[in-house]
Each structure stands twice: as structure tokens, then as C-alpha cells.
Scaffold this active site. Structure first.
Site, PDB file in Angstrom:
ATOM      1  N   HIS A 151      -4.347   1.147   7.457  1.00  0.00           N
ATOM      2  CA  HIS A 151      -3.001   1.732   7.535  1.00  0.00           C
ATOM      3  C   HIS A 151      -2.883   2.911   6.558  1.00  0.00           C
ATOM      4  O   HIS A 151      -2.400   3.987   6.927  1.00  0.00           O
ATOM      5  CB  HIS A 151      -1.964   0.638   7.212  1.00  0.00           C
ATOM      6  N   GLU A 152      -3.333   2.708   5.310  1.00  0.00           N
ATOM      7  CA  GLU A 152      -3.207   3.760   4.292  1.00  0.00           C
ATOM      8  C   GLU A 152      -4.134   4.927   4.594  1.00  0.00           C
ATOM      9  O   GLU A 152      -3.782   6.086   4.388  1.00  0.00           O
ATOM     10  CB  GLU A 152      -3.494   3.199   2.896  1.00  0.00           C
ATOM     11  N   CYS A 207       6.081   0.044   7.136  1.00  0.00           N
ATOM     12  CA  CYS A 207       5.659   1.193   6.332  1.00  0.00           C
ATOM     13  C   CYS A 207       6.824   1.616   5.455  1.00  0.00           C
ATOM     14  O   CYS A 207       7.959   1.700   5.945  1.00  0.00           O
ATOM     15  CB  CYS A 207       5.240   2.329   7.266  1.00  0.00           C
ATOM     16  N   LEU A 208       6.536   1.894   4.191  1.00  0.00           N
ATOM     17  CA  LEU A 208       7.604   2.310   3.274  1.00  0.00           C
ATOM     18  C   LEU A 208       8.234   3.636   3.716  1.00  0.00           C
ATOM     19  O   LEU A 208       9.344   3.953   3.319  1.00  0.00           O
ATOM     20  CB  LEU A 208       7.064   2.439   1.846  1.00  0.00           C
ATOM     21  N   GLY A 228       0.820  -1.194   0.000  1.00  0.00           N
ATOM     22  CA  GLY A 228       0.000   0.000   0.000  1.00  0.00           C
ATOM     23  C   GLY A 228       0.859   1.251   0.000  1.00  0.00           C
ATOM     24  O   GLY A 228       1.978   1.246   0.530  1.00  0.00           O
ATOM     25  N   GLN A 235       3.055   9.912   1.169  1.00  0.00           N
ATOM     26  CA  GLN A 235       4.316   9.161   1.068  1.00  0.00           C
ATOM     27  C   GLN A 235       5.089   9.478  -0.208  1.00  0.00           C
ATOM     28  O   GLN A 235       6.261   9.162  -0.328  1.00  0.00           O
ATOM     29  CB  GLN A 235       4.042   7.650   1.133  1.00  0.00           C
ATOM     30  N   HIS A 262      -2.644   7.411   6.871  1.00  0.00           N
ATOM     31  CA  HIS A 262      -1.682   8.321   6.228  1.00  0.00           C
ATOM     32  C   HIS A 262      -2.369   9.605   5.747  1.00  0.00           C
ATOM     33  O   HIS A 262      -1.770  10.676   5.781  1.00  0.00           O
ATOM     34  CB  HIS A 262      -1.035   7.641   5.008  1.00  0.00           C
TER      35      HIS A 262
HETATM   36 NI    NI Z   1       2.633   3.338   5.595  1.00  0.00          NI
END
Ligand code: NI
Length: 170
Positions: free
Chosen positions: A130-131, A88-89, A44, A49, A134
Site C-alpha cells: 500500500h505504501e 488510507c489516512l 503506514g 501524504q 503511494h
Molecule cells: Ni495510504
């Protein structure tokens, strides 16, 4: 490929704006986000991000169709919760168990502006939550208690220092 912003960047802590125009620009952004997500081997990726403070995230669970969520709203969450190890990226290299509802209903728009509703459970429900966080300036580490959060951030800093050093040496 888009640059992935990491923790410390202000954009990751901002409330995102609604998307009101559904043209080429948003289509190109969502395609670029999906390419970036696949390249990064994630499941995701949300607007902030990649430095875009707008309500968009993409999900690509291996073996399933990629999904784009624009202006999403989680309208229902299950009472039943579960634990799953998240990463998380934007906080690369560390992972931690997070408790969340096991199922959600989300309403959103696709790249053409069409409204849709998805009832999700399993990994998809996890990734959507999670997304969606963000888009409201929230990271998964905010779900941990202060001590766990500080410990995780210390590990992250240590790993990142090592990584930067490695780069310089080459
Ligand atoms: Ni993340």
C-alpha cells in the site's frame, strides 16, 4: 506534527524522486513521519501524504518496531493473493477490500543509507504494498473496478461534507 494531505492534492498522484542524501534532514523527516503516523493511529505513512514527493515511507504495526523504507523496491511478489480491508489516512473514513499478493520481498535503505532486504507476509506485506504504491502516485482505490471506486468516492465526499459542516457549526 506534519499535515496529512488528502485525496485531490496533486502530490498524491506524482511519481516520487529518489533520496540521495542521508543526513539530519532525512532523519528528522522520518521521525516526524513516525510521530504523525502514531498520532493519526495509522500503520503506514508515505512521503506524498505529508507533501514530500520523495521515496520514503514509514510503517508502525502496533507492538512491533517502527520501520523506515527509503528508495524501496518490491523485487518479488507471491503468486498467491488475498483480500484485506484497506483504508488510507489520505482518504479518511472509508475502507474497501483490496486483492494483493500475500507475500513480498522488498529492498530498501534505512535513514543512514544502509541497504536491507525484508521478506514479509501478513499485515506487513499488505502495508508495504500500500505504501509503496503511494511513492508511484497510486492509491488503494485504483485497485478497485471503476464502479466500486466511484461508489467509494461518493461515500467519502458525503462523509467529508458532513465533517466540514460540523466544523463550521462549532
Ligand atoms: Ni495510504
Amino acid at each position: 506534527m506534519l499535515d496529512i494531505y488528502t485525496i485531490g492534492e496533486d502530490v498524491l498522484r506524482e511519481e516520487c524522486k529518489d533520496i540521495t542524501e542521508f543526513g539530519d534532514e532525512i532523519r528528522m523527516l522520518s521521525d516526524a513521519m513516525l510521530d504523525t503516523l502514531d498520532e493519526a493511529d495509522g500503520v503506514g505513512l508515505a512521503g506524498p501524504q505529508v507533501g514530500v514527493s520523495e521515496k520514503i515511507f514509514v510503517v508502525h504495526i502496533r507492538g512491533e518496531k517502527p520501520l523506515v523504507f527509503i528508495n524501496p523496491m518490491i523485487t518479488e511478489t507471491s503468486i498467491e493473493t488475498g483480500v484485506y480491508e484497506e483504508g488510507c489516512l489520505s482518504i479518511p473514513g472509508v475502507y474497501h477490500d483490496v486483492v494483493r499478493p500475500l507475500a513480498v520481498t522488498v529492498q530498501a535503505q534505512d535513514v543512514t543509507g544502509r541497504h536491507f532486504t525484508i521478506k514479509a507476509d501478513g499485515l506487513l506485506a499488505r502495508v508495504i504494498q500500500h505504501e509503496n504504491d503511494h511513492l508511484h502516485g497510486k492509491l488503494y482505490i485504483d485497485h478497485l473496478d471503476e464502479r466500486e471506486k466511484e461508489k467509494l468516492l461518493r461515500v467519502y465526499e458525503r462523509k467529508n461534507k458532513a465533517r466540514r459542516k460540523q466544523k463550521v457549526r462549532v
